[in-house]
Design an enzyme around this catalytic site. Sequence first.
Site: not given
Ligand SMILES: NC(=O)C1=CN([C@@H]2O[C@H](COP(=O)(O)OP(=O)(O)OC[C@H]3O[C@@H](n4cnc5c(N)ncnc54)[C@H](OP(=O)(O)O)[C@@H]3O)[C@@H](O)[C@H]2O)C=CC1
Ligand SMILES: O=C1O[C@H](COP(=O)(O)O)[C@@H](O)[C@H](O)[C@H]1O
Length: 603
Positions: A125, A127, A350, A456
């Site tokens: 997500d 990425a 944050h 604020r």
């Molecule tokens: N999404 C967001 O808005 C935000 C995310 N983050 C952080 O960024 C990082 C990535 O987030 P996000 O992209 O949402 O994560 P996802 O859950 O989408 O995971 C990313 C990829 O990791 C692989 N994956 C997922 N679960 C597992 C597992 N249990 N074991 C091995 N591989 C796995 C999958 O790829 P594949 O199966 O192809 O290997 C997946 O496409 C996390 O640390 C999250 O906390 C931080 C802030 C905001």
């Molecule tokens: O790190 C995170 O931030 C988002 C909010 O980010 P923003 O840039 O859209 O304000 C939040 O939705 C998410 O829960 C949290 O992990």
Amino acid sequence: MATSLYSTHCRSLATSSSSSASFQPSPFSSNLAYLQRVTFSHRFLASKVSLKSQPPSYQIPVHTQQQEGAVAASVTPVENGTSHKQLNAELLSVKSPKESLVEDGFEKDENESTVSITVVGASGDLAKKKIFPALFALYYEDCLPKHFTIYGYARSKMTDAELRNMVSRTLTCRIDKRENCNEKMEQFLKRCFYHSGQYDSQENFAVLDKKLKEHEGGRTSNRLFYLSIPPNIFIDAVKCASLSASSGNGWTRVIVEKPFGRDSESSAALTKSLKQYLTEDQIFRIDHYLGKELVENLSVLRFSNLIFEPLWSRQYIRNVQLIFSEDFGTEGRGGYFDHYGIIRDIMQNHLLQILALFAMETPVSLDAEDIRNEKVKVLRSMRPLQLEDVVIGQYKSHTRGGVTYPAYVDDKTVPVGSLTPTFAAAALFIDNARWDGVPFLMKAGKALHSKGAEIRVQFRHVPGNLYNRNFGADLDRATNELVIRVQPDEAIYLKINNKVPGLGMKLDRSNLNLHYAARYSKEIPDAYERLLLDAIEGERRLFIRSDELDAAWSLFTPVLKELEEKKIIPEYYPYGSRGPVGAHYLAARYNVRWGDLGSDIDR
Ligand SMILES: NC(=O)C1=CN([C@@H]2O[C@H](COP(=O)(O)OP(=O)(O)OC[C@H]3O[C@@H](n4cnc5c(N)ncnc54)[C@H](OP(=O)(O)O)[C@@H]3O)[C@@H](O)[C@H]2O)C=CC1
Ligand SMILES: O=C1O[C@H](COP(=O)(O)O)[C@@H](O)[C@H](O)[C@H]1O
């Protein structure tokens, strides 16, 4: 690597203003411009020095723990080795970065080095939503170096063409776009490749290494890994990337996404494990709020405006509020969220980072270490959060206009009966001379009535105000307030008391308003763009150092444990409401009234 050439270019674009005709430079008028120039030159010099200090014979790849010392002796001082005095001396001999480049034969380096960016977890997500679009935006703005390659890495099976197709669906041209956007997109996508592999397989990363080398074509290779994966696989991936795919003759850096643990102990354990394979200088812990334009501007506002800095203390400031609000729930991220809750998700990182930047003492310079030293100091001066200074809430289902909005626990990925807070309000205190007794109030919540983030600053009363009787009984309503609206619709405004025009003496509160959309025509870059560019340039100012992280966790770990051990029941609030009423009682205890997000006049 000559990224600074590009950054100078893209930075100058990013700072141009639409209404510059009204801007009259004077010796003091451009403190902001001065700070920017210093920052950019500093970036430029830092990366120039680091490149120059890396003769090929001096390079040791990051391979074993035993070699960490060797890495520290080679790569780390290369990154850190130039003294600030030396840099400042160079800064004084003002030369345009471009002149220096040509003069020093730096353009040669530009051809001889390359940057490979590997997005680990490319199918995920974050990425798709943030990282690839930010990389494209940097490319679009000419901020990436001449020779760069982007690799997606994940377990999902995909061809290069499939990755490009996936990425292309997430790319957008800016609203202030220039004509050749589609062309640029195609060129960008041609530089994106994919390698499918396991996160814990050194062999799979070794194949990636081979592919990267083919692209690098014998140039000095600099490698950036972005760990966009769930935290339980961070260490496996770092281990494999470090042992099998780190650069043999340039730098290797790793961007680590939050969460950095879930309390002091797990965070320390994560840091310890990371440091088995990386030096601290190679670890870029990202907090994307630090990349937001108005958070970046906080120091400029305070330290380059005489009207603010002298007021920045308990003497004039009554309270500070840091407010985060989302008008949607966990929406599919409930599984992740339930393990963390809003305090860990938003407050501990944050909002606390913003607080540290807001409240720190003046750093010795704009250098990353000087700024981070001051942030650590202020965090360490804070009192750990007390249970009585916290209010927690969780959203419940609500029907409005015939639409039913779900409760947090209706999310299928959330355990039945979960007590995880989706809302929290907290009062924090800094026990130092500047801030003694000033409440720093935080409020963060999901599924509230509005979306936004604001800082604020409420000022004290004017002592013996001549106009007191014109304000009526509610003197609190008559104090000045500075609002920094981080998002959306970025703005900085100051509430002042003003005479309503006319023959009588009627006062009102009006805003002196700097509304970004009206003042600047340039679109504001996404936080991830700034942070990725900084990581490529080795600029650590906006990344979290391990001691900062320790200090941040120390403030929240005891109360998080207490909430969980005592199974404190959150106050339930309807989806789309203003949150638990308890937040108002908490504020009232400290004689504070919450500013109402987004409700001010003159937006
Ligand atoms: N999404 C967001 O808005 C935000 C995310 N983050 C952080 O960024 C990082 C990535 O987030 P996000 O992209 O949402 O994560 P996802 O859950 O989408 O995971 C990313 C990829 O990791 C692989 N994956 C997922 N679960 C597992 C597992 N249990 N074991 C091995 N591989 C796995 C999958 O790829 P594949 O199966 O192809 O290997 C997946 O496409 C996390 O640390 C999250 O906390 C931080 C802030 C905001
Ligand atoms: O790190 C995170 O931030 C988002 C909010 O980010 P923003 O840039 O859209 O304000 C939040 O939705 C998410 O829960 C949290 O992990």
